[in-house]
Design a protein around this motif. Structure first.
Motif, PDB file in Angstrom:
ATOM      1  N   LEU A  31       0.833  -1.203   0.000  1.00 32.12           N
ATOM      2  CA  LEU A  31       0.000   0.000   0.000  1.00 32.12           C
ATOM      3  C   LEU A  31       0.869   1.255   0.000  1.00 32.12           C
ATOM      4  O   LEU A  31       0.677   2.153  -0.825  1.00 32.12           O
ATOM      5  CB  LEU A  31      -0.926   0.005   1.220  1.00 32.12           C
ATOM      6  N   ARG A  35       1.343   3.885  -3.097  1.00 27.88           N
ATOM      7  CA  ARG A  35       0.986   5.292  -2.929  1.00 27.88           C
ATOM      8  C   ARG A  35       2.155   6.191  -3.276  1.00 27.88           C
ATOM      9  O   ARG A  35       1.999   7.235  -3.909  1.00 27.88           O
ATOM     10  CB  ARG A  35       0.541   5.509  -1.487  1.00 27.88           C
ATOM     11  N   ILE A  59      -2.262   8.317   3.688  1.00 29.63           N
ATOM     12  CA  ILE A  59      -2.790   7.074   4.252  1.00 29.63           C
ATOM     13  C   ILE A  59      -3.336   7.316   5.652  1.00 29.63           C
ATOM     14  O   ILE A  59      -4.431   6.856   5.993  1.00 29.63           O
ATOM     15  CB  ILE A  59      -1.702   5.976   4.248  1.00 29.63           C
ATOM     16  N   GLU A  62      -6.674   9.135   5.434  1.00 25.80           N
ATOM     17  CA  GLU A  62      -7.760   8.236   5.032  1.00 25.80           C
ATOM     18  C   GLU A  62      -8.216   7.355   6.191  1.00 25.80           C
ATOM     19  O   GLU A  62      -9.421   7.164   6.403  1.00 25.80           O
ATOM     20  CB  GLU A  62      -7.316   7.371   3.862  1.00 25.80           C
TER      21      GLU A  62
END
Length: 100
Positions: A31, A35, A59, A62
């Motif tokens: 992840l 990103r 991240i 979010e």
């Protein structure tokens, strides 16, 4: 504890991780690295440090937004992806075992 070799931003790291958390840690690595690559492709942020910080900040934002809104959609999707990955691995191992 298990030592894992991971790669983020083209740099290799060795980190310690409990064996039962290896799969989720590798998903976190994927992840974060994904990103980072996305931010690099956009070309709006320059410098490795700034790119890494922006990816981590995005991240974290979010995750906090989901937590504050009471939405568990992200975690549900995460769990579903993890289960799917486990199924793919199990199938690949089954086919691999047939070769021997």
């Amino acid at each position: 504890m298990k030592n894992l070799d991971i790669t983020i931003m083209g740099r290799d790291f060795r980190i310690a991780c409990p064996e039962q958390e290896e799969a989720s840690l590798m998903m976190a690595v994927d992840l974060l690295d994904g990103r980072i690559e996305s931010i690099k492709r956009d070309g709006k942020v320059v410098g490795a440090d700034r790119i890494a910080i922006m990816a981590a900040l995005n991240i974290a934002h979010e995750m906090l937004s989901m937590k504050m809104s009471g939405t568990d959609v992200g975690m549900t999707e995460f769990r579903q992806r993890l289960l799917h990955m486990q199924e793919v691995i199990d199938q690949a191992m089954l086919e691999q075992n047939r070769l021997f």
